[in-house]
Design a protein around this motif. Sequence first.
Motif, PDB file in Angstrom:
ATOM      1  N   ALA A  17       6.268  -5.551   1.390  1.00  0.00           N
ATOM      2  CA  ALA A  17       4.827  -5.390   1.206  1.00  0.00           C
ATOM      3  C   ALA A  17       4.276  -6.534   0.377  1.00  0.00           C
ATOM      4  CB  ALA A  17       4.531  -4.065   0.516  1.00  0.00           C
ATOM      5  N   GLU A  52       5.397   6.875   9.350  1.00  0.00           N
ATOM      6  CA  GLU A  52       5.915   6.254  10.570  1.00  0.00           C
ATOM      7  C   GLU A  52       7.387   6.577  10.759  1.00  0.00           C
ATOM      8  OE1 GLU A  52       4.828   2.103  10.355  1.00  0.00           O
ATOM      9  OE2 GLU A  52       2.735   2.715  10.062  1.00  0.00           O
ATOM     10  N   ASP A 105      -0.198  -3.449  -0.137  1.00  0.00           N
ATOM     11  CA  ASP A 105      -0.948  -3.271   1.117  1.00  0.00           C
ATOM     12  C   ASP A 105      -0.376  -2.113   1.932  1.00  0.00           C
ATOM     13  OD1 ASP A 105       1.408  -4.624   1.725  1.00  0.00           O
ATOM     14  OD2 ASP A 105       0.524  -5.709   3.410  1.00  0.00           O
ATOM     15  N   GLN A 106       0.932  -1.882   1.810  1.00  0.00           N
ATOM     16  CA  GLN A 106       1.567  -0.768   2.517  1.00  0.00           C
ATOM     17  C   GLN A 106       2.756  -0.275   1.688  1.00  0.00           C
ATOM     18  OE1 GLN A 106       2.918  -2.329   6.268  1.00  0.00           O
ATOM     19  NE2 GLN A 106       4.398  -3.689   5.326  1.00  0.00           N
ATOM     20  N   THR A 107       3.132   0.973   1.917  1.00  0.00           N
ATOM     21  CA  THR A 107       4.250   1.478   1.113  1.00  0.00           C
ATOM     22  C   THR A 107       5.027   2.585   1.808  1.00  0.00           C
ATOM     23  OG1 THR A 107       4.897   2.305  -1.073  1.00  0.00           O
ATOM     24  CG2 THR A 107       2.932   3.276  -0.105  1.00  0.00           C
ATOM     25  N   GLU A 137      -7.522   1.044   1.434  1.00  0.00           N
ATOM     26  CA  GLU A 137      -6.563   2.158   1.478  1.00  0.00           C
ATOM     27  C   GLU A 137      -5.182   1.628   1.845  1.00  0.00           C
ATOM     28  OE1 GLU A 137      -7.628   5.542   3.749  1.00  0.00           O
ATOM     29  OE2 GLU A 137      -9.580   5.782   2.774  1.00  0.00           O
ATOM     30  N   THR A 138      -4.161   2.185   1.223  1.00  0.00           N
ATOM     31  CA  THR A 138      -2.794   1.721   1.451  1.00  0.00           C
ATOM     32  C   THR A 138      -2.248   2.278   2.775  1.00  0.00           C
ATOM     33  OG1 THR A 138      -2.559   1.943  -0.933  1.00  0.00           O
ATOM     34  CG2 THR A 138      -0.544   1.501   0.316  1.00  0.00           C
ATOM     35  N   ASP A 139      -1.580   1.429   3.561  1.00  0.00           N
ATOM     36  CA  ASP A 139      -0.909   1.917   4.779  1.00  0.00           C
ATOM     37  C   ASP A 139       0.275   2.781   4.394  1.00  0.00           C
ATOM     38  OD1 ASP A 139      -2.479   0.929   6.709  1.00  0.00           O
ATOM     39  OD2 ASP A 139      -1.274  -0.874   7.115  1.00  0.00           O
ATOM     40  N   ARG A 140       0.374   3.944   5.016  1.00  0.00           N
ATOM     41  CA  ARG A 140       1.431   4.891   4.631  1.00  0.00           C
ATOM     42  C   ARG A 140       2.586   4.796   5.613  1.00  0.00           C
ATOM     43  NH1 ARG A 140      -1.638   9.977   2.451  1.00  0.00           N
ATOM     44  NH2 ARG A 140      -3.300   8.917   1.347  1.00  0.00           N
ATOM     45  N   LEU A 141       3.573   3.998   5.233  1.00  0.00           N
ATOM     46  CA  LEU A 141       4.721   3.783   6.129  1.00  0.00           C
ATOM     47  C   LEU A 141       5.588   5.027   6.224  1.00  0.00           C
ATOM     48  CD1 LEU A 141       5.722   0.211   4.892  1.00  0.00           C
ATOM     49  CD2 LEU A 141       4.366   0.796   6.902  1.00  0.00           C
TER      50      LEU A 141
END
Length: 928
Positions: free
Chosen positions: A534, A525, A552-554, A518-522
């Motif tokens: 990323a 934040e 990996d994150q977006t 699952e992609t980290d949801r920046l």
Amino acid sequence: MSDLEEEYRLDYFEEHGFRRTECSECGDHFWTLDPDRETCGEPPCDEYSFIDDAGFDEEFELGEMREAFLSFFEERDHDRIDPYPVAANRWRDDVLLTQASIYDFQPLVTSGTTPPPANPLTISQPCIRMQDIDNVGVTGRHTMAFEMMAHHAFNAREDIDDPEQYAYEGEAYWKEETVAYCLELFEELGADPQEVTLIEDPWVGGGNAGPAFEVIYKGAELATLVFMQFEQDADGEYEMKDGNCYSPMDTYIVDTGYGLERWAWVSQGTPTVYEAVYPDTIDFLTSNAGIDHTDEEAEIVHRAAKLAGRMDIDEAEDVEAARDDIAAEIGVETERLRELVEPLESIYAIADHSRTLAYMLGDGIVPSNVGTGYLARMVLRRTKRLVDTVGVDAPMDELVDMQAERLDYSNRDTIRDIVRTEVEKYRETLDRGSRRVESLAEEYAETGDPIPTDELVELYDSHGIQPDMVEEIAAERGVDVDVPEDFYSAVAQRHEEEDVASAAETAGYADRIADLPETDRLYYEDQNRTEFEAVVLEVFEREDGDYDVVLDQTMFYPEGGGQPPDHGTLSTEDVTADVTDVQVHDGVIVHRADADPGTGDFVTGQVDGTRRRRLMQHHTATHVVGHAARHVLGEHVRQAGAQKRTDSARLDVRHYEPVAREEVKEIERVANDLVTDNSQVTQEWPDRHAAEAEHGFDLYQGGIPQGEQIRLITVDEDVQACGGTHVSRTGDIGAIKIRSTERIQDGVVRLSFAAGEAAIEATQETEDALYEAGDALDVDPMDVPETAERFFEAWKDRGKEIEELQEQLAEARASGASDGEEVDLDGTTAVIQRVDAEMNELRATANAISEDGSVAVIGSGADGAQFVVAAPEGSGVDAGAVVSELADRVGGGGGGPSDFAQGGGPDAAALEDALADAPDVLRQVMSA
Ligand SMILES: [Zn+2]
Ligand SMILES: [Zn+2]
């Protein structure tokens, strides 16, 4: 193939001396303490034996019974849970109404995704079963609205590879305890255990299955104990009654249902459940409708009630034949029985339906043509029809309010408002619809066929006309009508299925990305940041030449919750790719890019900040407008849909009336007050059950999220579960301008608005239109409304005048044949005519004749003597010369150009002579 029979052999039965036997009537297997019992206990194998012989030590009213049940289980370590709304679509998207207590925990808790609010737990859940609508009132035992008292336990197997994958672990309790609790409850209430039977009745539903008991006492089914433990599986070892195979699940759940109304009924021993549930309402309705029975009649009704259990439309093959049997058994004519019983059946149904409506409207359902709104409307119309037929003289809103008061709803004013509005709409519908029925009846009268069910459904769906009304109108024309006994439940089911099917959507993308994390949801934040770094995890080349990029994150927000995706770029040292779409699949965020950044590379992402800011403003504004709309229009206002864009947004809300201009302004004012307050917009991730307990299911207006934690967005008093991006303070919205309101379907109003810069743009656009109108009218913009109104009035007057003139002209033309004289002038025709009318009519007449290619000489004696002459081009006639000659003969003058002239004089007496001379004058002028 395993035998389910083993599943029912409990130690409890062994220890307490129960034996298993087969019903001599229906062949079902059941458990009993009574050594002599041969039948299962349930009608029609046995009859109700609690009527006039109450089944418990004490009589219980509804509230007392509920309390007795809940505290019994509380004393046995169950937590008491508050009931959920009757509109199940508030927290799940596969059903409309709550039909059982287990609905509260489907699908997230039953699947083990989310923990239950407590374990084990007890609840008394209001439910509505539309499929019982045709049985209500008739069988003596069916109510459409009922409370299902229940105790539930959620268990997960420990002998599996990964027991931690479920949100609960181990076993709270299972079959032994469930049966023991049930029989203990009977004993505590003073029931005779010898009269309790437990029928084996395997349960199947929604892809799950398991063994189950129906618990019968004195003929009444008082509880169902379901042991949900199988799931559908083609290779499964258990074949269930639906013909499918099932295998054990990792979770297994105790799902029980104890009908509150029936428990109260059995405790009171009244002839029907209705007298036990709403005694005051029944008294009120019967006396209001003037139903008064002699002792002998009351006795017949009473005896029939005991047998009414046979009248179940789902079970009895022919309800009317069942009525014949009952009449024969108590020794009266069927017709007599019907006359006595039918009005009472209507009274019972009115009481039940009013309570159903109180639940529906109390929980904020707004009548409409779709979903739960449709079902509410259907119940309301059926009730109104029953009220009119049986002759109850009380306004519907009062009947519903009586029940809403008992159920302790606080929005009683709105409920009454909605009922009144709906009754009025229904009346209008009937006025229009009855004409349709009349013509249909005539059509079928000719063919001699009965009106078929399809037509009935169509008449009901499109015109709101109920079958009995069709029957009435058709009978007057000697036409039969085919009304199925389960008409309403069939119609309701059609709608329930329709809506549920359209809600089921599938992605069709899943397997390609299933293996990715699952992609980290920046973007959660820091919702204001637009740049990030990323790693590219995977790139898929699309068929259209673009690339689907997984990071990996977006910081890119994927489309969801009515908020469009972010746009921007992904750059490496070599490549800058434009991102034009972002979607999420099972937690994996996929960026559609026009270049391949390279798997494994670092990228710098840059989100288009202006686009994002505008979307955030519109998203937060949508929450604010929704809140303001509730404030102004009422607590029943709920979101039916929303779409945000960069230049505007729309919010569809459920409301039963059009929104007035004053209300729109008030919503706009309240919304902008919230903006001016500049209060903080907060996001938090509380536990789901805690959030539901604190805020209710109105949290889920924008959709139903998954998971144990949910994201809550709080704007002032408005709290919603929402996955979108928001501005940090309401002041950041800038301004909110409502652009339009529109009723997009019955019961749903669309509010379109713009926020921030877009609000200014929207206002400027409106102003531009006003300025343009001012220019066109040659007035100051502020004077446009008044000028426009004045022009409009003048324009309308002119229209009227033109119409009149045209009429007169037509008359004049028609009379022209007799009054007018046609003269031939070397191939050109001249029409000479006297029309005693105003000058403008003379001119119109002359013009019309001239347009037809003839020369016109029109004279009028209405005001002295007047002439109008018109000559088509090329006629060779000089109109001015003709007029001056003719005017001379009546003591005056005149003239004008050669194609059209007018003039006259005071000597009206000379008019006829002058017209008689006209042919000569014309010829004279032509030869001159
Ligand atoms: Zn039986
Ligand atoms: Zn939202």
